[in-house]
Structure formats: C-alpha cells, structure tokens
Design an enzyme around this catalytic site. Sequence first.
Site, PDB file in Angstrom:
ATOM      1  N   ARG A   1      20.755  14.894 -33.012  1.00  0.00           N
ATOM      2  CA  ARG A   1      20.827  13.538 -33.996  1.00  0.00           C
ATOM      3  C   ARG A   1      20.120  12.285 -33.747  1.00  0.00           C
ATOM      4  NH1 ARG A   1      26.946  11.261 -33.206  1.00  0.00           N
ATOM      5  NH2 ARG A   1      26.559  10.499 -31.170  1.00  0.00           N
TER       6      ARG A   1
ATOM      7  N   ASN B   1      24.903   5.620 -38.950  1.00  0.00           N
ATOM      8  CA  ASN B   1      26.223   5.888 -37.865  1.00  0.00           C
ATOM      9  C   ASN B   1      25.607   5.402 -36.661  1.00  0.00           C
ATOM     10  OD1 ASN B   1      28.753   7.267 -37.357  1.00  0.00           O
ATOM     11  ND2 ASN B   1      27.218   8.308 -36.057  1.00  0.00           N
ATOM     12  N   GLU B   2      26.284   4.439 -35.873  1.00  0.00           N
ATOM     13  CA  GLU B   2      25.801   3.984 -34.396  1.00  0.00           C
ATOM     14  C   GLU B   2      24.451   3.812 -34.447  1.00  0.00           C
ATOM     15  OE1 GLU B   2      29.672   6.416 -32.445  1.00  0.00           O
ATOM     16  OE2 GLU B   2      27.691   7.180 -32.211  1.00  0.00           O
TER      17      GLU B   2
ATOM     18  N   GLU C   1      35.798   4.302 -35.114  1.00  0.00           N
ATOM     19  CA  GLU C   1      36.080   5.557 -34.481  1.00  0.00           C
ATOM     20  C   GLU C   1      36.646   5.388 -32.836  1.00  0.00           C
ATOM     21  OE1 GLU C   1      32.482   8.064 -33.491  1.00  0.00           O
ATOM     22  OE2 GLU C   1      31.767   7.524 -35.421  1.00  0.00           O
TER      23      GLU C   1
ATOM     24  N   TRP D   1      31.780  13.938 -24.072  1.00  0.00           N
ATOM     25  CA  TRP D   1      30.326  13.526 -23.747  1.00  0.00           C
ATOM     26  C   TRP D   1      30.455  12.929 -22.190  1.00  0.00           C
ATOM     27  CZ3 TRP D   1      30.762   8.347 -23.330  1.00  0.00           C
ATOM     28  CH2 TRP D   1      31.722   7.754 -24.417  1.00  0.00           C
TER      29      TRP D   1
ATOM     30  N   LYS E   1      32.632  20.192 -30.101  1.00  0.00           N
ATOM     31  CA  LYS E   1      33.599  21.026 -30.258  1.00  0.00           C
ATOM     32  C   LYS E   1      34.706  20.877 -29.367  1.00  0.00           C
ATOM     33  CE  LYS E   1      31.584  25.008 -27.962  1.00  0.00           C
ATOM     34  NZ  LYS E   1      30.186  24.241 -27.566  1.00  0.00           N
TER      35      LYS E   1
END
Length: 679
Positions: free
Chosen positions: A117, A155-156, A313, A321, A362
């Site tokens: 991403r 996003n971020e 978030e 991570w 996941k």
Amino acid sequence: MTDALKQLSDRLGGIAYGGDYNPEQWPREVWDEDVRLMREAGVNLVTVGVFSWAFLEPRPGQYEFELLDEVLDLLHANGIAADLATATASPPPWFSLRHPEALPVTADGVRLTHGSRQTFCPSSPAYAEAAGRLAERLVERYRDHPALALWHLHNEWGNHNAHCYCDSSAKAFRDWLRERYGDLDGLNQAWGTAFWSQRYGDWAEVMPPRATAAVPNPTQQLDFWRFSSDALLRLHRREAEIVRRLSPGIPLTTNLLVTLEKKVDGFSFAGECDFVSVDQYLTAADPEAHVGLSLDADLARGMGGGAPWLLMEHSTSAVNWQPRNVAKTPGQMRRNSLAHVARGADGVLYFQWRQSRAGAEKWHSAMLPHGGTGTKTWREVTALGHDLKALAEVRGSRVESDVALLFDWNAWWALEMDATPSRDVRYLDLVRAWYEALWSLGITCDLVHPSSDLSGHRLVLVPSLSLTSDADASSLDAFVREGGHAAVGFFSGVVDENDHVRLGGHPGAYRDMLGVHVDEFFPLREAETVRLSDGSEATVWTELVEPRGAETIVSFDSDPSYGGPVAGHPAVTRNAHGAGVSWYVATRPDADALRGLLARVCRDAGVTAPAEVPAGVEAVRRRGPDGTYLFLINHTSGDVPVAARGVDLLTGTVADGRTVVRAGDVVVVREDGTPSSDR
C-alpha cells in the site's frame, strides 16, 4: 474544530464508536450479519472505503459505485453513520503499470514495486491527478447521502512512502527550496555549503540527500524531511479543497499517527482538518505501554489546541506488525479505550470491524474476531459500547491541565540527523522519560507546539528541543518573565531553524533565561553512569555548566571516579527570571531522581494532580459547561481508594467522599455540583 466534532457527536447522539468497515473483503450475505452485530455492540460510526480504490475504479476512468451504494444504504437503514474515505491511500495495480515513474525510489536509487500500500511518490503529478479525480467523483456522488457524517481524507499520510528520491521529487524539492530561500545565495547560506566545497551555482545541481560517500549535509537532510512532509500536506490540501468545495456541510479529517510516525509533521496536518483524528497502537513489548498511550492522547489533544478529538484507530487486542504481537489481557482494551476518552477523545474507533481472513493484516485483531461472538473480545466490545453510551454527556468537555510539554517534529528530525554528539540522545526517549515521571505523579499535561500560546499553563517542560526558532525561544522567555515556570533538558536551544549552532555558549537560545553558560558537552560512553550529589545516578550525557545567576540544586559528584568528566559541577540549576522561575537539567537522571525533581518543580509552580492517587492509577479531569468529570483508571493489581464525591456514570454508584477503584477497573465520577445531562 470543536464545532465540527460537536456536529458529529450530536448527530450520533453520543461518543462515536465503531471502526474500519471493509465489506468488499466478504460475500454479500455477510453484510446483513455485520450491521445486526454492529447494532448489538452499540456501533454508531464506521469508516468505509479506505482501501477501495481498485473496486471503485477497476480500470482507468471506469468508476463503479454499486457496491459502495449498497453498503451506505444498508448502514443508513440500520442507523449507522459513515466516515467515508477518499480511498486514495492505495493506488490499484493498473495505476503502477500505467505510471511506473510514479513508484517511489529509495535513497539508494531502488525503485519500489506495487504489491502493498501507499506505493506512490508524493510528488508524482500522475498520482495527484488520478487521486484528485477519484476524490471528486466520490464527493459528487455521496455528498448528499444520508449515511454520510464525515469525510476521511487518505489514510495515515506518509506511513510508508514519506520519502521519495526520484527525479520528480528532486524537481519538487528544488521548487520548494526556491520558495523557502528565494535564490541560491539564500540556500547556500542556510545549508552552510562553504563546508566541504558544497556551494551550489545552479539549481540543477541541487538534489535530495541521496546515498553519498560520507555524512550528508545536515540542513539538506532536515529540509528534505520538511519538504517531504509538505509534499504530502499539499496532497491533503488538494483533497480538502475538493471536499470543502463540493460538500461544504460535512466535516473532514484524516488519521494522524502521533508518535508512531516520525516522518510527518502532525501539527501542520492538524491545522488543515476540521478536528484532529489519530491512530494509536500499544507497543506490545513495553509493560508500561499505557503510559505511551496517554502521551499520544495528550499530543492528539495538543495538536487540536486542547479541543476534543477522535480516536480513529486502535486495536481490540493484538496487532499484526510488531515483532511479537501480544494479545491484550482481559479488561485491558476497556482501560485503553476509556483512557483515550479521559484525555479528550470524543470517539473510540478500531481497525477494524471484522477480522480479515486473508492479506497482510489477517492476524490483526478486530471488533468481531475470527472466533465470532463467543469470544472474550466480542464480549468486551459489546460491554464497552454500553459504557460509552453511559458517558455520552462527557462529550464536548475539555481536559484540565496546568502543564505544557513542548513537542516539535522539526526538533525530532534535527536531533536524530547524522553527526550529532551522541547516538544515545534520542528524541522520544527523552520526551517519554519526562512524560512518564509526570504521569507517575498523576499530573496531566498538554503536548503542544513551541509556538503555542502558553499563557493558560503554570509550568512548561522542555525535555528536548535542540532546534528552536528565535520567536519560539522568545515566547518561552516571556512566559517565564511574566511569572511562569519552565524546566529545560540538556542539549536544548543549541541550534536555530537551519540547524546552525547558536554561538556565544550553550544552551544557546535559553542561556539568559536559565542563567547558565555551558562551556562544553561531555556525552557519556555506552552504558556509562555518573553519580549525583543527592546519591542518584544519571546516564547518557553530562555538561560543563557555569552558573551565571542560577543556583545549583544538584551537582555531579565531586569525586571524578563517580562524578565523571564534570565532577563537582552543576547538574540541575534553578534561576529566578523576571517574575518566574526556570530550571535546567544538564544530564539524564535515573527514573526515580527525575520523578523527584519534577515533583519539586511542580510544587514550585503550584501544580497539583486532579486527585491523590498511587503510581499506576490515572486521574484525569474533563470540564464542560455543566460540570466536571473525574476519570480514575487503575492499571494495578490491587483495589485503590480515592477521594471523590459524586456519581460514577458507569455504574450509578454514589461516591460520598470516597470511591474504590477495583484492580484493572475504571470509574468516571460526575463530581458533586454537576447536574446530570437530563436535568
């Protein structure tokens, strides 16, 4: 800012609760179960579309909104509002194939490939154009949708791609430098290019600080970090302009990374949002991670000028991570979430709603785990939903604090460039050490930019600010002269905004205010310690301090075997300056000594805690127009009695002068004299 968040919370009827919702990852038949369970959990807001670009524009210029149409309609039909993202954080594979020049390049000249991403160069014209088109189509289509309550830009920003060294970035960097310095003479002066024959005679010679044979020019590095943050900010402003032009009635925000991300100046982005939103994740390896959580929450509040903010978030349990992704223990998620509310959050959201089956995240926890509704996490999620409904009246109130701690990304960048006196002097280490000492004393503080108005505080702490401007230094000096108190850590005030050393003796910009003159720095060797005159120990750093008006409070031990290279010289000083007082700490005291020192500094400044609590228990007060709310959060394994008078909003229990906060529990007291919201 306050009005925009109030608009959102009024629409929701309470504190925002929910998380990222990614229905494109699941079959259509799952969606009905999602909204049913959202209602059961008390969810009232979900973030939609963050990583949906490939679905919304599967081929260049081919927009398909049917999936998003159905999702938003379903949410609205179930009374759940949408925080709709512009979906620009992850360009789809076709974009990278069509525009390989837009892929980011490392300092070593390696061009990265698609497959994760944020794989785009922030200075890419092709990316800016494609992202702008997508945002415009989204806003035009959904600006009047009844589910829409908030716009979520990108996003971020810069989480993975803040620094790109490609030719497009080089050109944009030169343009940014022309605007900053005007001409090459200004650039050469600012960068100190007389050193090492680096003087530039043509703009074409100026490059980003790519990999080179020796230490790069420090100011070139610093300016590249500033430019890189500004390049992302330019993209943010482009999206904001689209939203404000086409959807003026809906507030906008973006999720900033507080101390999780060094590369982006959070203060500059905060000023471009209708209210501050942040992402915060615990460091699982840190047994005191809840202290870091509080620091980030206080920084989020400081970024918004003290106004309430939105936790966009965090995690219900483990993240995916970190090297070892430790799950949260029973009750920890509740404490974490309510600690954010205590420190000013008017919303509690997670990544994400339903835990993914596939992909890189996941194993990242979610509100609805792999195991479904029979899990510990689900039970805690639904219980927290009830708690937040009970705290609805708290929204809009502000956190009380008499202490400001100065925080600056520019100073962070400058301190950790190459060729500084000690690699052991790390910005967050110093900030966290001072903050943790204050936290253990039960004292709330605002983390604010050095240019902020300091007049509403009694005490200002400066754990580390090696780089400071004349204006910001003068502001702190005036604060003290007018009756304020300040405490400054070592190696602060030593360079100006161009990373040039302030001449005449250290600590440079703060020398007169502190009443000291530092002749020379004596960093310590790895793991070396020195003893102070009060019997405590210190590490990392010592200085040869000469008082010039200041009184010595603590010295380095007079025996060189214990006191180190500056034995007998001042380690902590106190100086009367105008109507106020300033302290200087010329070393890094051990945790107990620093705690004792800051306790004395706080007493001297007339700063007190919201309630008398033992170490390991948080006490934070929020004040609104109708009264005050005392949050008590017990991180210890024992029950703790606290003096309080009022009603616990979470249980309805009356605290008649005393309340007991059970081990691992949270109490929120609407203090006596505060009317209930329905009176």
